[in-house]
Design an enzyme around this catalytic site. Structure first.
Site, short mmCIF file in Angstrom:
data_model
loop_
_atom_site.label_atom_id
_atom_site.label_comp_id
_atom_site.label_asym_id
_atom_site.label_seq_id
_atom_site.Cartn_x
_atom_site.Cartn_y
_atom_site.Cartn_z
N ARG A 28 -32.36 -0.97 -13.15
CA ARG A 28 -31.53 -0.29 -14.14
C ARG A 28 -32.42 0.39 -15.17
O ARG A 28 -33.43 -0.15 -15.59
CB ARG A 28 -30.60 -1.29 -14.83
N ARG A 75 -19.81 -8.06 -18.11
CA ARG A 75 -19.23 -8.92 -19.14
C ARG A 75 -20.30 -9.82 -19.75
O ARG A 75 -21.17 -10.31 -19.07
CB ARG A 75 -18.13 -9.82 -18.55
#
Length: 932
Positions: free
Chosen positions: A431, A629
């Protein structure tokens, strides 16, 4: 410390005490465990620190309990006087005692949860869990076992571990706490003799004393590879054994009732990781670190396989003259390098020795460390499929020769583990922030096209340029150009990803995630970078999923439009089709919450999913959502089952990925039994959301309209406070522990994206963590109360009855309020007011804290009214009592933290002042449990 009474709490907004609740057997046992651990801790404090310190701890504890139980204002003043009169040295000792009590109480509470979980399972025909219940519902709905097997063929449930720094505990203390838990568990399950009980007590005292003499705080900052090693320990605790067991147990369930599976159940549960691959804002994650991460992962799983094979070889002592074996098993045994005469008539052992030798050679080829050595040389496996084929030979031979029960033992679990974990263990995502990709592409493009300024191009021009580059067969990177360190760093990471595919297989790194994705060019830039290293081919094939991460409110609102245009773009659509016509989209809960507040974040995420489902159906592409989350409600946390079930129709569709972060990882997965239950919950919720109500009726239009209006009002209130109130940044930095959190050494990543004090640049974790420490939990509720009040004023014809209807009829709204109920129950406006006093500007303090106080009261009143409750957590008595019992142990820590902050900021040179602050952060985090 001892727990002579179980205190209750009179919440500050409702002075009436709740009715006494009858103590169940489970609660009595919990109380006994807490008293036992508290007594041992008290004895330890007395022995190690002296009677004076012990008596001071007891005075503080009893006074705090008296205040909470009886609302005794005199007790509160007495408590404050005691705490204010302590020396710094005494304060540190008191903080350690109360912090350790919270840690030990957590252990007792976890054991109680396990006790109740086992009791529920034992009462359901021999032990069924939530997944078995869901299967029963599916059967009742007319879904056959074959239909369920077909579902799992393409299903994916993937918990993804991240290194987000919210776990304040050291692994050394976690290990000791796990040993305490093991001892409590043994006392529960085994009828101990008097001698064994005495030995158990002594061992508990030994572990608590060791804890007391172990540093609660890390002395040095974690490296990325330290974080990798910490993450890998949960594979030893839970995943390596429980993931295969869960899938095998489900396979057995589907075969019950005479339906024999024609093929083994697909391994739908796959572990993922960001640890060592997440470069967004972490300059310490480099190509070499990523290579080291993959080696550590592979080493852990190869060592596990070798240990299991070693034991399997000792178990399969089957003699050839006593049991038939298949021809292919005989051939496998003959190829074994094992020449021991003791095993000459034991073909299974010879075969296992051969597999062992080949697997050892494979580990050497992959350059991963192992401790075991084979009995002879073997050729390395070219792929994990070759290892699976050899293990299948053992399986088929046992099955065909009437030894099915043996095949269903260790061999079955090993075969399943190899299918789940391969040679890579976990699927590592890479990422990076879209801005870094943009700068990298700009440098490459400008160097390849003299006179061009990529950054000056508009979006359409960029799309055209990038799609042409995707089709090009020439390289964009030139060996004759000297690029910047940042660009070379990015290119090196992509090259390392390509190496990983060649070395460990394509599952080693299957996703490339783009943080802060704001447009089509952000995704195409990554595609071009992947093409440079061969992971994307000019013909339109891709070896990796390109995953946009939409994080802010604005980006969530734009997400469906962006994906609509991307899937309409021929050159990108070819890449998606080459990946089985599946496109993953990640949704960011944390940053959207920090950007727009809890209510608006939840609602915009829900709407984004509805719109994405519609877009993907129109394009005939399967949507897989990845939910980013956090652990706390302020970062999108809350019960996983409820969150998945509350997804809009079509949003799950058999596949889901979900992050597991920080302290949530240890609370869910450090115990194998609890870990198994949490994995079952994820699988059951995915199955139920996909098959039992895949197209649940959409909420009524007036529900959606009302939620839009509530969201807009809450957004206005939240933004008005956080981003539009002059001086709010100063208030935040003065009234919280944001500065001091950075000294804790709890993660490798910096707290802010840029070196500024701006809220926009602050990461969501320290933002939420700071509000939790001062007991406001502001990101988990602010804006709701005023939004409800204003909405009712604007809709007098509907008013509160309509909002109550929303709560009873709509799972999304019910989940939203349930999470708010929990977070508000952990808050304390009285404690928060003490932190507000740290703000030196009195006018600023009164202006901002006054608004926060009014909103807090309004939010609680509105919440209770809509939910039909008299007090917070009324509908969840177990959690209510847990929270209530913690307050008398949390409040002294908060009081001490405020005083230490005041001293530290007054430049007190005593090192114990900062250490005391750090210890209070640890203790308060333990008491609250989900802080970030």
């Amino acid at each position: 410390m001892s727990l002579q009474t179980v205190p209750s709490e009179a919440t500050e907004h409702r002075p009436n005490r709740p009715e006494d609740v009858q103590v169940t057997e489970a609660e009595a046992r919990l109380r006994d465990d807490i008293r036992l651990l508290g007594r041992i801790l008290g004895d330890t404090v007395r022995d190690q620190e002296g009677a004076d310190v012990f008596e001071l701890v007891e005075r503080i504890r009893q006074t705090s309990i008296r205040f909470h139980r009886d609302e005794d204002r005199l007790a509160r003043r007495e408590l404050e006087q005691i705490l204010d009169s302590m020396s710094t040295s005494e304060t540190v000792r008191i903080v350690r005692a109360f912090s350790y009590f919270s840690h030990l109480a957590n252990i007792a509470e976890d054991q109680n949860n396990i006790r109740q979980m086992r009791a529920r399972s034992a009462g359901k025909n021999g032990g069924s869990g939530v997944l078995a219940e869901t299967l029963a519902h599916a059967k009742a709905a007319g879904i056959s076992a074959d239909g369920l097997r077909d579902f799992f063929k393409t299903a994916l449930v993937s918990p993804v571990l991240t290194a987000h720094p919210t776990e304040v505990r050291r692994k050394s203390t976690m290990d000791r706490e796990m040993e305490v838990a093991r001892l409590l568990d043994r006392r529960e399950r085994v009828a101990l003799t008097a001698e064994e009980a005495d030995a158990s007590d002594e061992q508990l005292r030994r572990e608590v004393l060791t804890l007391w003499q172990t540093n609660l705080l890390r002395r040095t900052k974690l490296t990325v590879l330290d974080e990798v090693a910490n993450g890998l320990s949960f594979y030893d605790y839970t995943f390596l054994r429980e993931v295969p067991r869960l899938i095998n147990a489900l396979e057995d369930r589907l075969e019950e009732g005479g339906e024999q599976a024609s093929a083994e159940l697909a391994s739908f549960l796959r572990m993922g990781s960001w640890i060592g691959g997440d470069r967004d804002g972490n300059p310490f994650v480099t190509a070499d670190v990523m290579r080291g991460t993959l080696r550590l992962q592979s080493s852990r799983v190869m060592q596990f396989y070798l240990e299991e094979l070693h034991v399997l070889g000792s178990e399969l002592s089957i003699a050839a003259h006593l049991a038939d074996v298949s021809e292919e098993l005989r051939n496998l045994a003959e190829r074994s390098p094992d020449t021991s005469p003791h095993r000459s008539g034991e073909p299974y052992r010879l075969a296992v020795s051969g597999i062992y030798a080949r697997l050892t050679a494979t580990a050497e080829k992959l350059e991963v460390e192992i401790t075991r050595r084979p009995v002879g040389k073997g050729a390395p496996y070219a792929s994990v499929k070759e290892l699976q084929a050899d293990l299948d030979v053992l399986h088929r031979s046992l099955i065909s020769n009437n030894a099915r029960v043996i095949a269903r033992g260790r061999l079955r679990l090993l075969r399943r583990a190899v299918d789940c974990f391969g040679f890579h263990l976990a699927r590592l995502d890479i990422r990076q922030n879209s801005a870094v990709h943009e700068r990298t592409i700009a440098e490459l493009m400008d160097a390849a096209n003299p006179g061009m300024s990529y950054l000056a191009l508009g979006e359409d021009a960029r799309i055209s340029l990038l799609t042409n580059e995707l089709r090009s067969t020439r390289a964009l990177v030139s060996p004759f150009v000297k690029y910047s360190d940042e660009t070379m760093g990015e290119l090196n990471v992509f090259h390392a990803a390509a190496e990983a595919h060649a070395k460990f297989g394509s599952d080693a790194i299957p996703q490339c995630i783009i943080s802060m994705c704001k447009g089509m060019s952000d995704m195409l830039e990554v595609a071009v970078l992947l093409k440079e290293v061969g992971l994307v081919h000019p013909s339109g094939r891709s070896a990796i999923n390109i995953v946009p991460l939409f994080e802010t409110i604005e980006d969530l609102q734009a997400s469906s439009g962006i994906m609509d245009r991307m899937l309409s773009l021929h050159d990108y659509r070819r890449l998606v089709d080459s990946r089985g016509s599946v496109q993953e989209v990640m949704l960011g809960y944390s940053d959207s919450n920090k950007d727009g507040g809890f209510v608006t974040s939840g609602w915009e995420l829900y709407k984004a999913e509805i719109n994405l489902v519609e877009v993907f159906e129109r394009h005939h592409v399967r949507l897989r959502l990845f939910h980013g989350r956090g652990g706390s409600v302020g970062r999108g946390g809350g019960p996983s089952y409820d969150a998945i079930i509350a997804q809009p129709g079509g949003a799950v569709n058999g596949q889901i990925r979900i992050t597991e972060q920080g302290e949530i990882i240890s609370s869910k997965y450090s115990n194998a039994e609890v870990g198994r239950n949490n994995l079952e919950i994820l699988a059951a919720a995915t199955l139920e959301a996909s098959l039992l109500h895949p197209r649940q009726s959409a909420p009524r239009r007036e529900y959606l309209t009302a939620m839009d209006e509530l969201s807009n009002l809450a957004f206005k209130a939240y933004r008005g406070l956080v981003y539009e109130t002059e001086g709010f940044v100063d208030y935040f930095w003065s009234s919280t522990v944001i500065n001091e959190i950075a000294t804790l050494n709890i993660g490798s990543r910096p707290a802010s994206r840029k070196k500024t004090r701006a809220i926009e640049d602050l990461r969501a974790i320290p933002w939420v963590f700071s509000w939790a420490q001062c007991r406001l939990m502001l990101p988990g509720w602010y804006g709701f109360g005023s939004a409800v009040e204003q909405w009712i004023a604007e809709h007098p014809d509907k008013g509160m009855p309509f909002l109550k209807e929303l709560y009873s009829e709509w799972p999304f709204f019910r989940m939203l309020l349930s999470n708010m109920d929990m977070v508000l129950a952990k808050s304390s406006i009285a404690i928060a007011s003490r932190y507000a006093e740290l703000v030196p500007d009195e006018a600023l303090r009164e202006k901002i804290f006054g608004r926060i106080r009014r909103e807090w009261h309004a939010s609680i009143e509105s919440l209770l009214d809509i939910m039909g409750q008299d007090r917070l957590l009324q509908g969840n008595p177990l959690l209510e009592r847990s929270v209530r019992h913690r307050f008398p142990y949390l409040d002294p820590l908060n009081h001490v933290q405020v005083e230490l902050l005041r001293e530290h900021r007054a430049q007190n040179p005593d090192e114990q002042v900062l250490r005391g602050i750090q210890l209070t952060i640890n203790g308060i985090s333990a008491g609250l449990r989900n802080t970030g």
